[in-house]
Design an enzyme around this catalytic site. Structure first.
Site, short mmCIF file in Angstrom:
data_model
loop_
_atom_site.label_atom_id
_atom_site.label_comp_id
_atom_site.label_asym_id
_atom_site.label_seq_id
_atom_site.Cartn_x
_atom_site.Cartn_y
_atom_site.Cartn_z
N GLY A 67 2.05 7.34 17.38
CA GLY A 67 2.27 6.00 16.52
C GLY A 67 2.93 5.85 15.17
O GLY A 67 4.22 6.41 15.12
N TYR A 68 2.52 5.53 14.32
CA TYR A 68 2.98 5.13 13.02
C TYR A 68 3.44 6.40 12.24
O TYR A 68 4.75 6.48 11.91
CB TYR A 68 2.30 4.48 12.00
CG TYR A 68 2.12 2.88 12.34
CD1 TYR A 68 3.47 2.21 12.18
CD2 TYR A 68 1.17 2.26 12.94
CE1 TYR A 68 3.72 0.88 12.47
CE2 TYR A 68 1.38 0.84 13.01
CZ TYR A 68 2.51 0.28 13.07
OH TYR A 68 2.60 -1.11 13.32
N TYR A 71 -13.17 -5.89 12.67
CA TYR A 71 -12.33 -5.02 11.86
C TYR A 71 -12.20 -5.01 10.55
O TYR A 71 -12.98 -4.30 9.90
CB TYR A 71 -10.80 -5.10 12.37
CG TYR A 71 -9.86 -4.13 12.08
CD1 TYR A 71 -9.74 -3.03 12.90
CD2 TYR A 71 -9.38 -3.93 10.69
CE1 TYR A 71 -8.97 -1.98 12.33
CE2 TYR A 71 -8.55 -2.81 10.38
CZ TYR A 71 -8.37 -2.05 11.19
OH TYR A 71 -7.63 -0.84 10.84
N ALA A 103 -6.51 18.14 9.58
CA ALA A 103 -5.86 18.00 8.15
C ALA A 103 -6.95 17.83 7.09
O ALA A 103 -6.49 17.79 6.03
CB ALA A 103 -5.03 16.53 8.30
#
Ligand code: NAD
Length: 407
Positions: free
Chosen positions: A54-55, A243, A114
């Protein structure tokens, strides 16, 4: 081996290595021809947290093949073997590293959590190693924070927090689209508990971004030229109950809190150049396909934006982010931003005429006309591409040797 996509409930559980490789190569070609020289300091050393899809993947490709930057990428993937496919991100990373090596661009990819202190420590080593190899100072010019994760173990407490996509205060009922057969499926979600909100903020909020910046600063790896960016989404009002006003929206609010804090603590003192939230366009990625209402909204959005010639994918979005926002001026204060200080590359998505047309489309769509009224085919195509399927130029009937796709 012949590999066909295995998709259930908008989740694909396998991937096609050759397709993943080719889609990375296509993004590289696009980045090479589309990036403009950065005004001021060109990023030479870039860290991408969440680099494999993705991004994040697009951000890494644009930095490496646009600016020629050394990149350190971190993601959590399942490796492929000679007999079993790995996650698409595993193949994206492998393809990226091989292409970078061919172009003599230094890249180091770490596979790990991470959120953990171990991965942060390994990253410090990797940054020093890469900088030494290139004979440049070990100072990171850009940190891209692009994680989308369902869970996080807090490194301080050892507690595992799980994120949920739920409304707050009132139940949500709407519909999602099954991209494989076009059927509308009713979805309901009970309001989140306080604990749900807390846990989702823990996973997708800004605490970990802060920890990254603090630890890299402590290790002397940042400089007054360092920029850092984290990705967010706001979207149209129709999606807000699930959202923006839901658990995930609260986490994104927390990301904005972290951005303000990083700027207050470090940018104003000149320790780094600045931190930004970039609000990006709704696109089909592994993470976004499972958000209720998204497949329907995005299918309508794509139809409208393609017709208006405004459509972009991740790589086009990120190239525009670098060209027209982040690297428009040497002076970080001149970075174009909204009244809240956020970079907006969702500007075309949120244009009044685009939104009006999308809402009309959503109202006019029925089970009968879903394939003609919306771009569900485009949604499905992008989703399959994210897993290496449906990539133009790949012969999916050819026997594939998985052994050639092992790192
Ligand atoms: P994605 O699923 O394509 O990528 C997520 C990345 O996070 C992958 O590289 C994955 O390996 C990595 N990751 C997840 N958990 C990890 C962990 N514990 N350790 C290391 N790496 C881990 O998702 P995406 O859609 O590109 O989302 C990236 C960011 O962009 C998110 O913050 C998302 O909210 C934001 N965003 C997405 C959209 C959209 O429509 N897709 C729109 C605007 C903003």
């Amino acid at each position: 081996m012949i590999i066909n996509p295995m998709v259930r409930n908008n989740i694909c559980i396998n991937s096609h290595p050759a397709g993943c490789f080719l889609s990375v190569q296509r993004q590289i070609e696009y980045a090479k021809k589309s990036i403009k020289p950065a005004n001021g300091t060109m990023p030479r050393l870039v860290l991408v947290i969440g680099c494999s899809g993705g991004y994040g993947l697009a951000s890494r490709i644009a930095a490496a093949f646009g600016y020629g930057a050394i990149t350190i990428g971190i993601s959590k993937e399942k490796a492929g073997t000679k007999t079993q496919t790995g996650t698409p991100g595993y193949y994206h990373n492998l393809s990226f590293d091989r292409e970078a090596a061919k172009a003599a661009i230094i890249s180091l990819t770490l596979d790990g959590d991470a959120y953990s202190s171990e991965t942060k420590a390994q990253t410090v080593q990797a940054v020093r190693e890469a900088a030494a190899k290139a004979k440049i100072p070990a100072k990171i010019d850009l940190i891209v924070y692009s994680l989308a994760s369902p869970a996080r173990t807090d490194p301080k407490t050892g507690i595992l927090h799980k994120a949920v996509i739920k409304p707050i205060g009132v139940p949500f009922s709407g519909q999602t689209l099954n991209m494989m057969d076009g059927s509308f499926i009713p979805v309901q979600a009970e309001p989140a508990t306080e604990e749900d909100v807390f846990n989702t903020i823990k996973v997708m909020g800004g605490e970990d971004w802060e920890l990254w910046v603090e630890s890299l600063l402590r290790e002397g790896l940042l400089s007054p030229a360092t920029r850092t960016i984290a990705y967010s989404y706001l979207g149209p009002e129709i999606s807000w109950p699930i959202y923006k006003n839901g658990t995930i929206g609260k986490a994104k609010e927390d990301l904005e809190r972290a951005c303000r804090l990083i700027n207050k603590n470090y940018s104003t003192e000149g320790k780094i150049a600045g931190a930004w939230i970039s609000v990006n366009k709704a696109l089909v990625t592994r993470a976004s396909a499972v958000i209720p209402i998204f497949p329907f909204y995005v299918s309508c959005l794509f139809k409208v934006m393609k017709k208006m010639n405004l459509h972009e994918n991740c790589i086009e979005q990120i190239i525009r982010l670098y060209n027209d926002r982040l690297y428009i001026s040497e002076d970080p204060q001149k970075t174009p931003a909204d009244s809240e200080g956020r970079i907006r590359i969702d500007d075309w998505e949120m244009r009044e005429d685009v939104q009006k047309a999308v809402m009309e489309k959503m109202n006019n769509t029925t089970q009968e006309n879903v394939f003609t009224e919306t771009d569900l085919a485009g949604f499905k195509h992008d989703f399959l591409i994210a897993h290496g399927f449906d990539v133009d130029g790949i012969d999916y009937n050819a026997d594939l040797d998985l052994g050639t796709y092992i790192g």
